[in-house]
Scaffold this motif. Structure first.
Motif, short mmCIF file in Angstrom:
data_model
loop_
_atom_site.label_atom_id
_atom_site.label_comp_id
_atom_site.label_asym_id
_atom_site.label_seq_id
_atom_site.Cartn_x
_atom_site.Cartn_y
_atom_site.Cartn_z
N SER A 309 0.84 -1.19 0.00
CA SER A 309 0.00 0.00 0.00
C SER A 309 0.88 1.24 0.00
CB SER A 309 -0.89 0.00 1.25
OG SER A 309 -1.55 1.24 1.38
N THR A 310 0.46 2.25 -0.75
CA THR A 310 1.21 3.51 -0.82
C THR A 310 0.38 4.68 -0.29
OG1 THR A 310 0.48 3.84 -3.11
CG2 THR A 310 2.60 2.73 -2.77
N ASP A 311 -0.73 4.39 0.39
CA ASP A 311 -1.63 5.44 0.86
C ASP A 311 -1.13 6.12 2.13
OD1 ASP A 311 -3.31 4.85 -1.23
OD2 ASP A 311 -4.56 3.49 -0.05
N PHE A 312 -0.14 5.53 2.80
CA PHE A 312 0.37 6.07 4.05
C PHE A 312 1.76 5.47 4.27
CE2 PHE A 312 -2.55 2.54 4.68
CZ PHE A 312 -1.73 1.60 5.30
N PRO A 313 2.58 6.08 5.13
CA PRO A 313 3.92 5.53 5.36
C PRO A 313 3.86 4.23 6.14
CG PRO A 313 3.49 7.39 6.83
CD PRO A 313 2.35 7.35 5.85
N ILE A 314 4.78 3.32 5.86
CA ILE A 314 4.86 2.02 6.53
C ILE A 314 6.11 2.02 7.42
CG2 ILE A 314 4.92 -0.48 6.25
CD1 ILE A 314 2.47 0.75 4.99
N PRO A 315 5.97 1.78 8.72
CA PRO A 315 7.14 1.74 9.59
C PRO A 315 7.99 0.51 9.32
CG PRO A 315 5.18 1.09 10.81
CD PRO A 315 4.71 1.54 9.46
N ASP A 316 9.25 0.58 9.68
CA ASP A 316 10.15 -0.55 9.44
C ASP A 316 9.68 -1.82 10.13
OD1 ASP A 316 11.80 1.00 7.88
OD2 ASP A 316 13.25 1.43 9.48
N PHE A 317 9.04 -1.68 11.30
CA PHE A 317 8.63 -2.89 12.01
C PHE A 317 7.46 -3.60 11.34
CE2 PHE A 317 6.39 0.57 14.35
CZ PHE A 317 5.08 0.15 14.23
N ALA A 318 6.87 -3.00 10.30
CA ALA A 318 5.79 -3.64 9.55
C ALA A 318 6.23 -4.03 8.14
CB ALA A 318 4.58 -2.71 9.49
N LYS A 319 7.54 -4.11 7.91
CA LYS A 319 8.08 -4.52 6.62
C LYS A 319 8.88 -5.81 6.79
CE LYS A 319 8.74 0.28 5.08
NZ LYS A 319 9.74 1.30 4.68
N HIS A 320 8.92 -6.62 5.70
CA HIS A 320 9.60 -7.91 5.79
C HIS A 320 10.29 -8.26 4.47
CE1 HIS A 320 7.36 -8.43 9.55
NE2 HIS A 320 6.31 -7.97 8.88
N GLU A 321 10.92 -7.25 3.85
CA GLU A 321 11.54 -7.49 2.54
C GLU A 321 12.59 -8.59 2.55
OE1 GLU A 321 11.33 -4.32 3.76
OE2 GLU A 321 10.57 -2.96 2.20
N GLY A 322 13.36 -8.69 3.64
CA GLY A 322 14.47 -9.63 3.65
C GLY A 322 14.07 -11.08 3.69
N LEU A 323 12.93 -11.40 4.31
CA LEU A 323 12.53 -12.79 4.48
C LEU A 323 11.37 -13.21 3.60
CD1 LEU A 323 12.77 -13.27 8.36
CD2 LEU A 323 14.46 -13.84 6.62
N SER A 324 10.53 -12.27 3.21
CA SER A 324 9.34 -12.64 2.44
C SER A 324 9.70 -12.95 0.99
CB SER A 324 8.30 -11.53 2.48
OG SER A 324 8.77 -10.37 1.83
N TRP A 325 8.81 -13.71 0.33
CA TRP A 325 9.02 -14.07 -1.07
C TRP A 325 8.28 -13.13 -2.01
CZ3 TRP A 325 6.18 -16.21 -5.22
CH2 TRP A 325 6.94 -16.79 -6.24
N SER A 326 7.09 -12.70 -1.60
CA SER A 326 6.32 -11.77 -2.43
C SER A 326 5.40 -10.96 -1.52
CB SER A 326 5.51 -12.50 -3.50
OG SER A 326 4.56 -13.37 -2.90
N LEU A 327 4.72 -9.97 -2.12
CA LEU A 327 3.94 -9.02 -1.34
C LEU A 327 2.73 -8.55 -2.14
CD1 LEU A 327 3.50 -6.90 0.97
CD2 LEU A 327 5.17 -5.46 -0.22
N GLY A 328 1.58 -8.46 -1.47
CA GLY A 328 0.39 -7.88 -2.07
C GLY A 328 -0.33 -7.04 -1.02
N HIS A 329 -1.35 -6.32 -1.45
CA HIS A 329 -2.10 -5.52 -0.49
C HIS A 329 -3.57 -5.40 -0.89
CE1 HIS A 329 -1.33 -2.32 -3.47
NE2 HIS A 329 -2.37 -1.70 -2.95
N LEU A 330 -4.39 -5.10 0.11
CA LEU A 330 -5.84 -5.00 -0.05
C LEU A 330 -6.36 -3.86 0.81
CD1 LEU A 330 -8.36 -6.59 -1.23
CD2 LEU A 330 -8.48 -7.71 0.99
N VAL A 331 -7.38 -3.16 0.30
CA VAL A 331 -7.98 -2.05 1.02
C VAL A 331 -9.50 -2.21 1.00
CG1 VAL A 331 -8.17 0.46 1.22
CG2 VAL A 331 -6.11 -0.54 0.22
N VAL A 332 -10.14 -2.12 2.17
CA VAL A 332 -11.59 -2.21 2.23
C VAL A 332 -12.14 -1.08 3.10
CG1 VAL A 332 -11.60 -4.71 1.95
CG2 VAL A 332 -11.69 -3.74 4.24
#
Length: 442
Positions: A309-332
């Motif tokens: 999501s690019t609607d707001f800033p994401i803190p480092d503690f909510a990111k997992h680039e180093g270990l995750s394989w892929s990423l998606g997002h959803l907004v409701v």
């Protein structure tokens, strides 16, 4: 070797490492919570996140700990993997931390860390692909158009599932005070490995399991919430590590088993049973909260798309680039409660939703927007029987009082890492609501 501290004006920066005590190797993507130990109440200073070498670093202003009795921080560290605590050094705190403080090397044991066991390092063999490319409209050019596919019932095609991606890190975000000048956004990772994306070896999606979580109320105990998928269509492409899916979802809230032992809940449950009225004691009888597409209030289908999501800033503690394989997002967008057909039930359900929102920081408040980034581990094969039983296992296991089967999620926090604390508001607002309802209807 450099020391642990640098001080520039009022800004203190602390650096250290977290390593596995079994092999002395650094551990990536751990949260290091840093505190200043005080006589009355410890000061939370911030969260550092370890990199691939196990190194963390964070800065904080001296105003967070300084007072007339305290000119230097008395530091201790709590190391967590999501919600699992691996180390707490409060009993071995660093006195008068300063630029002469020696290097900080924290050693942890991850033998019982269930989250780490969920991480698949590379995709299992057998990927064929081709479904995304079967229709030019499915691709990102710029937005996938999946309208030519039927919306499928989410659990109706389990026999077609061959491959899956587990959401090890389901990171949610919402505004705790929507509509105000300072809405105080929260970030919280729900428990790992509830959510999954299931598809064929060609990449057609046939089932999506979404997250569940618990919230505890002083008077009602633990309430479970599930983002329930009612329909889906879409694709996954393991070659590009991308996905696109449309989903229809509703929110559901019901009392956990432990909550149903509380006297307050028993009173309401017994009254409803005598009147032959539905009571939210299970998912089948849950309070249903409608949702809709934020871009179109009449649209009940939401896109699950690639990236963050690019609607707001994401803190480092909510990111997992180093270990995750892929990423998606959803907004409701959160809507109103689905009417039950009984006035007293609708009023009780609204009371329960109000209590839940007090406890969770308005997560499911009518009109609020709920966003989640889903960080996947690498693809695995599907055990179709296990898939069928997976969501049921979670429903019967997750409980805000007792955690969850594969390890806990994180506490809700604001961007700076400060925990969201609803307790004061709960004590002030919850009990009068319950008393007023009881006087009117029981």
């Amino acid at each position: 070797m450099s020391n642990a501290f640098t001080i520039s004006g009022s800004i203190y920066t602390v650096t250290g490492t977290v390593k596995n005590k079994d092999n002395n190797e650094g551990i990536e993507d751990l949260h290091v919570l840093v505190y200043d130990k005080d006589l009355l109440s410890d000061d939370f200073l911030g969260i550092g996140v370890t990199d691939a070498s196990g190194t963390f670093s964070l800065s904080f202003d001296a105003s967070k700990f300084k007072n007339i009795f305290d000119n230097s921080p008395e530091l201790y560290f709590i190391v967590k993997d999501a919600g699992l605590e691996l180390l707490n050094t409060k009993d071995q705190y660093i006195k008068n931390a300063n630029e002469d403080t020696p290097p900080i090397n924290l050693m942890v044991d991850i033998v019982n860390d269930k989250l780490r066991a969920l991480i698949n390092p590379k995709p299992v063999e057998g990927w064929v692909g081709g479904f995304e490319q079967s229709n030019p409209a499915f691709g990102y050019n710029p937005t996938p158009d999946l309208s030519s596919l039927d919306m499928l019932k989410n659990m109706a095609n389990i026999d077609k599932l061959e491959r899956q991606q587990k959401v090890v890190w389901p990171e949610f975000s919402w505004e705790t005070e929507p509509g105000k000048d300072d809405p105080k956004r929260c970030y919280q990772m729900f428990a790992p490995d509830i959510s999954r994306l299931g598809y064929t070896k060609e990449g057609r999606v046939y089932s999506i399991i979404c997250p569940q979580q618990g919230a505890a109320s002083p008077n009602f105990g633990s309430m479970n919430v599930e983002v329930t998928v009612t329909g889906n269509r879409g694709w996954a492409d393991e070659t590009t590590k991308e996905l696109a899916a449309d989903m229809s979802v509703v929110g559901k809230i019901w009392f956990s088993k432990s909550a149903q032992k509380k006297e307050t809940v028993k009173v309401f449950a017994n009254h409803f049973e005598k009147k032959g009225l539905p009571f939210p004691s299970s998912k089948a009888k849950a309070i249903v909260i409608n949702t809709y597409n934020p871009a179109n209030p009449s649209e009940k289908v939401f896109p699950l798309t690639r990236g963050s999501s690019t609607d707001f800033p994401i803190p480092d503690f909510a990111k997992h680039e180093g270990l995750s394989w892929s990423l998606g997002h959803l907004v409701v967008k959160i809507g109103a409660i689905e009417p039950s057909g009984f006035e007293i039930v609708d009023k009780f359900n609204q009371l329960m939703l109000d209590v839940f929102n007090i406890a969770s920081g308005n997560m499911l408040k009518d009109g609020n927007t709920l966003t989640w980034n889903v960080w996947f581990t690498a693809p695995e094969l599907v055990d179709q029987v296990e898939w069928l039983n997976h969501a049921k296992k979670w429903r019967e296991s997750i409980d805000a009082d007792h955690g969850s089967p594969e390890g806990p999620g994180t506490d809700a926090r604001h961007f700076d890492g400060i925990p969201f604390k609803p307790l004061k508001e709960l004590l002030i607002n919850e009990l009068p609501k319950i008393i007023a309802f009881t006087k009117e209807h029981l």
